[in-house]
Design a protein around this motif. Structure first.
Motif, short mmCIF file in Angstrom:
data_model
loop_
_atom_site.label_atom_id
_atom_site.label_comp_id
_atom_site.label_asym_id
_atom_site.label_seq_id
_atom_site.Cartn_x
_atom_site.Cartn_y
_atom_site.Cartn_z
N MET A 61 4.09 12.14 75.30
CA MET A 61 2.97 12.96 74.84
C MET A 61 1.70 12.12 74.68
SD MET A 61 1.86 15.94 73.95
CE MET A 61 3.30 16.94 73.56
N LYS A 62 1.85 10.91 74.13
CA LYS A 62 0.69 10.03 73.97
C LYS A 62 0.06 9.70 75.31
CE LYS A 62 2.19 7.81 69.65
NZ LYS A 62 2.56 6.52 69.00
N GLY A 63 0.92 9.47 76.32
CA GLY A 63 0.41 9.16 77.64
C GLY A 63 -0.37 10.31 78.25
N LEU A 64 0.11 11.53 78.03
CA LEU A 64 -0.58 12.72 78.54
C LEU A 64 -1.94 12.88 77.88
CD1 LEU A 64 2.44 15.20 78.60
CD2 LEU A 64 1.35 14.12 80.58
N LEU A 65 -1.97 12.68 76.56
CA LEU A 65 -3.24 12.77 75.84
C LEU A 65 -4.21 11.68 76.30
CD1 LEU A 65 -1.94 13.54 72.23
CD2 LEU A 65 -3.25 15.08 73.69
N TYR A 66 -3.69 10.48 76.50
CA TYR A 66 -4.53 9.37 76.94
C TYR A 66 -5.12 9.67 78.32
CZ TYR A 66 -5.98 4.71 78.42
OH TYR A 66 -6.70 3.63 78.88
N THR A 121 7.71 14.43 88.45
CA THR A 121 8.61 13.28 88.57
C THR A 121 8.72 12.50 87.27
OG1 THR A 121 6.86 11.75 89.28
CG2 THR A 121 7.92 13.07 90.98
N LEU A 122 7.94 12.86 86.28
CA LEU A 122 7.93 12.14 85.01
C LEU A 122 8.91 12.77 84.03
CD1 LEU A 122 4.06 11.70 84.57
CD2 LEU A 122 5.69 10.04 85.49
N PRO A 123 9.37 11.99 83.05
CA PRO A 123 10.29 12.53 82.03
C PRO A 123 9.55 13.33 80.96
CG PRO A 123 9.88 10.21 81.59
CD PRO A 123 9.17 10.52 82.90
N VAL A 124 8.79 14.33 81.39
CA VAL A 124 8.06 15.19 80.46
C VAL A 124 8.37 16.64 80.82
CG1 VAL A 124 6.20 13.56 80.00
CG2 VAL A 124 6.00 15.15 81.91
N THR A 125 8.37 17.50 79.84
CA THR A 125 8.65 18.91 80.06
C THR A 125 7.33 19.67 80.28
OG1 THR A 125 8.51 19.46 77.71
CG2 THR A 125 10.66 18.73 78.56
N PRO A 126 7.40 20.86 80.88
CA PRO A 126 6.18 21.68 81.00
C PRO A 126 5.52 21.94 79.66
CG PRO A 126 7.90 22.56 82.41
CD PRO A 126 8.54 21.47 81.58
N GLY A 127 6.34 22.11 78.62
CA GLY A 127 5.79 22.34 77.29
C GLY A 127 4.96 21.16 76.80
N SER A 180 -0.32 18.94 75.44
CA SER A 180 -1.36 17.91 75.40
C SER A 180 -2.74 18.54 75.59
CB SER A 180 -1.10 16.85 76.48
OG SER A 180 -1.26 17.39 77.79
N LYS A 181 -2.84 19.55 76.45
CA LYS A 181 -4.12 20.23 76.66
C LYS A 181 -4.55 20.98 75.39
CE LYS A 181 -4.46 19.41 81.17
NZ LYS A 181 -5.53 18.58 81.77
N TYR A 182 -3.61 21.69 74.79
CA TYR A 182 -3.93 22.50 73.62
C TYR A 182 -4.25 21.63 72.41
CZ TYR A 182 -2.86 27.01 75.72
OH TYR A 182 -2.89 28.15 76.48
N LEU A 183 -3.54 20.53 72.25
CA LEU A 183 -3.84 19.62 71.14
C LEU A 183 -5.21 18.98 71.31
CD1 LEU A 183 -0.38 17.82 70.62
CD2 LEU A 183 -1.49 19.44 69.07
#
Length: 216
Positions: A1-6, A69-75, A80-83
């Motif tokens: 999640m931190k990586g997505l926000l970054y 391909t990343l270990p992240v879920t659609p949620g 990350s966008k909504y936060l």
């Protein structure tokens, strides 16, 4: 999640830094010179739009294919966008309030007005992001123009009208009525905050489902 926000913060910093600085400088000077608080309302309302604009850069870079391909879920991707939208709007509201206080036109009613416009910004993104993920960034621009015109300017106009009516009530010595209207306004804001949180959660759920279907 931190990586997505970054990742999204980096996009905003590199792509919209000039626009954000111009927005703050232009509206800041106008607020300080004209002493008009409605400019702060407008700045608060448009602050969160930049977050939805990052979806366009994701499409251009084919980010969705890489994210699969990343270990992240659609949620998590959508969260990350909504936060970031909520955080960006909060920063815009804080800057607007600081400018209003610095201009010497601050007060409880203006704080409530800025808070209401922050809610408008959040709700605007709650409407825009599912539309963007469903139809694409290019087609969603038409929807964005309609949403901005109807919701943002309508909300700013309504907030200005409420403040003018309260000022007129005070000018004729109706202090008791003013206090009553202020209490009602606070109650309305509290209810609207709850409604905004619920609608934001519903929007997140819808957007996550749309994004999950795109990955299949």
């Amino acid at each position: 999640m931190k990586g997505l926000l970054y990742k999204d913060v980096s996009i905003m910093t590199r792509s919209f830094k000039g626009n954000i600085l111009l927005l703050v400088a232009l509206y800041g000077v106008l607020i300080l010179v004209t002493k008009e608080a409605y400019l702060a309302y407008a700045m608060t309302a448009v602050w969160g739009i930049y977050v939805a604009s990052t979806i366009n850069y994701d499409e251009q870079a084919h980010w969705d294919a890489y994210a699969a391909t990343l270990p992240v879920t659609p949620g998590q991707v959508i969260a990350s966008k909504y936060l970031l939208c909520a955080a960006s709007t909060a920063i815009g509201a804080a800057l607007s309030l600081a400018l209003v206080l610095l201009a010497g036109v601050g007060g409880a009613e203006y704080t409530l007005g800025i808070l209401a416009c922050a809610e408008v910004s959040v709700l605007m993104n709650a409407l825009l992001m599912p539309i963007t993920y469903r139809f694409g960034a290019a087609k969603s621009r038409a929807y964005l123009m309609v949403i901005v015109f109807v919701i943002v300017f309508g909300a700013c106009f309504a907030a200005q009208e409420v403040l003018q009516s309260q000022s007129q009530a005070v000018s004729v010595g109706m202090d008791a009525m003013f206090r009553s209207e202020t209490v009602l306004a606070v109650a309305a804001i509290a209810v609207s905050l709850l409604a905004t949180a619920i609608l934001y959660a519903i929007s997140y759920t819808i957007c996550t489902r749309i994004y999950a279907k795109k990955e299949k």
